[in-house]
Design a protein around this motif. Structure first.
Motif, PDB file in Angstrom:
ATOM      1  N   LEU A 167       0.867  -1.169   0.000  1.00  0.00           N
ATOM      2  CA  LEU A 167       0.000   0.000   0.000  1.00  0.00           C
ATOM      3  C   LEU A 167       0.906   1.221   0.000  1.00  0.00           C
ATOM      4  O   LEU A 167       1.814   1.314   0.836  1.00  0.00           O
ATOM      5  N   GLU A 175       0.861   5.385   0.083  1.00  0.00           N
ATOM      6  CA  GLU A 175       0.114   6.618   0.264  1.00  0.00           C
ATOM      7  C   GLU A 175       0.793   7.781  -0.445  1.00  0.00           C
ATOM      8  O   GLU A 175       2.013   7.778  -0.632  1.00  0.00           O
ATOM      9  N   CYS A 199      -4.296   6.260  -1.606  1.00  0.00           N
ATOM     10  CA  CYS A 199      -3.623   5.022  -1.226  1.00  0.00           C
ATOM     11  C   CYS A 199      -3.794   4.027  -2.373  1.00  0.00           C
ATOM     12  O   CYS A 199      -4.913   3.562  -2.632  1.00  0.00           O
ATOM     13  N   MET A 230     -10.765  -1.123   3.706  1.00  0.00           N
ATOM     14  CA  MET A 230      -9.588  -0.259   3.615  1.00  0.00           C
ATOM     15  C   MET A 230      -9.879   1.002   4.399  1.00  0.00           C
ATOM     16  O   MET A 230     -11.052   1.375   4.565  1.00  0.00           O
ATOM     17  N   TRP A 239      -8.069   4.658   6.738  1.00  0.00           N
ATOM     18  CA  TRP A 239      -7.013   5.587   7.100  1.00  0.00           C
ATOM     19  C   TRP A 239      -6.930   5.702   8.622  1.00  0.00           C
ATOM     20  O   TRP A 239      -7.949   5.794   9.308  1.00  0.00           O
ATOM     21  N   THR A 244     -12.930   4.396   7.603  1.00  0.00           N
ATOM     22  CA  THR A 244     -12.816   3.110   6.932  1.00  0.00           C
ATOM     23  C   THR A 244     -13.966   2.923   5.955  1.00  0.00           C
ATOM     24  O   THR A 244     -15.038   3.524   6.112  1.00  0.00           O
ATOM     25  N   ARG A 255     -13.440   5.375  -2.729  1.00  0.00           N
ATOM     26  CA  ARG A 255     -12.566   4.363  -3.307  1.00  0.00           C
ATOM     27  C   ARG A 255     -12.847   4.204  -4.796  1.00  0.00           C
ATOM     28  O   ARG A 255     -13.924   4.549  -5.287  1.00  0.00           O
ATOM     29  N   THR A 292      -8.022   1.337  -4.933  1.00  0.00           N
ATOM     30  CA  THR A 292      -7.434   2.577  -4.448  1.00  0.00           C
ATOM     31  C   THR A 292      -8.439   3.275  -3.541  1.00  0.00           C
ATOM     32  O   THR A 292      -9.643   3.287  -3.829  1.00  0.00           O
ATOM     33  N   TYR A 347      -0.386   9.967   8.404  1.00  0.00           N
ATOM     34  CA  TYR A 347      -1.580   9.235   7.999  1.00  0.00           C
ATOM     35  C   TYR A 347      -1.165   7.938   7.314  1.00  0.00           C
ATOM     36  O   TYR A 347      -0.373   7.940   6.373  1.00  0.00           O
ATOM     37  N   TYR A 348      -1.717   6.850   7.813  1.00  0.00           N
ATOM     38  CA  TYR A 348      -1.394   5.520   7.303  1.00  0.00           C
ATOM     39  C   TYR A 348      -2.610   4.901   6.635  1.00  0.00           C
ATOM     40  O   TYR A 348      -3.719   4.936   7.185  1.00  0.00           O
ATOM     41  N   CYS A 349      -2.364   4.303   5.495  1.00  0.00           N
ATOM     42  CA  CYS A 349      -3.394   3.524   4.826  1.00  0.00           C
ATOM     43  C   CYS A 349      -3.373   2.101   5.377  1.00  0.00           C
ATOM     44  O   CYS A 349      -2.294   1.535   5.628  1.00  0.00           O
ATOM     45  N   TRP A 357      -0.283  -2.389   5.848  1.00  0.00           N
ATOM     46  CA  TRP A 357      -0.117  -0.972   6.147  1.00  0.00           C
ATOM     47  C   TRP A 357       0.792  -0.315   5.118  1.00  0.00           C
ATOM     48  O   TRP A 357       1.763  -0.913   4.656  1.00  0.00           O
TER      49      TRP A 357
END
Length: 120
Positions: free
Chosen positions: A4, A6, A22, A34, A36, A50, A71, A77, A93-95, A110
């Motif tokens: 993944l 970002e 992402c 999926m 964030w 989510t 998405r 994505t 910020y993590y996907c 992640w």
């Protein structure tokens, strides 16, 4: 192997907007969800938004009405449109993906994170 990635983090003034993306690399058989998450130094990673494979969406109370998750199912994505940004939105910020890759078991993935800084 699934990755993944970002993009879209930046420095923005309070009240401004950003759009995070992402992208999923690798062959995916099933997307369960999926989303964030964000994290600031010394704090645990917290859920931001989510979206499930069926399209059910949830948001943290702190971002409701300001952030929108969406998405592109054809490309696996996910996006996060962030409006009316506040300094407290600052963080990495993590996907996150709850995915089943082709020929592999279901697992949680992640991204590497993208920095969002809201400051004047």
């Amino acid at each position: 192997q699934v990755q993944l990635v970002e993009s879209g983090g930046d420095l923005v003034q309070p009240g401004g907007s950003l759009r995070l993306s992402c992208a999923t690399f690798g062959s995916i058989f099933m997307v369960y969800s999926m989303g964030w998450y964000r994290q600031t130094p010394g704090e645990p990673r917290e859920l931001v938004a989510t979206i499930t494979g069926a399209g059910t969406i949830s948001y943290a109370d702190s971002v409701k009405g300001r952030f929108t998750i969406s998405r592109d199912k054809s490309k696996n994505t996910v996006f996060l449109q962030m409006n009316s940004l506040k300094p407290e939105d600052t963080g990495t910020y993590y996907c996150n993906g709850d995915l089943r890759p082709t020929m592999l078991p279901r697992n949680t993935y992640w991204g590497q994170g993208t920095q969002v800084t809201v400051s004047s």
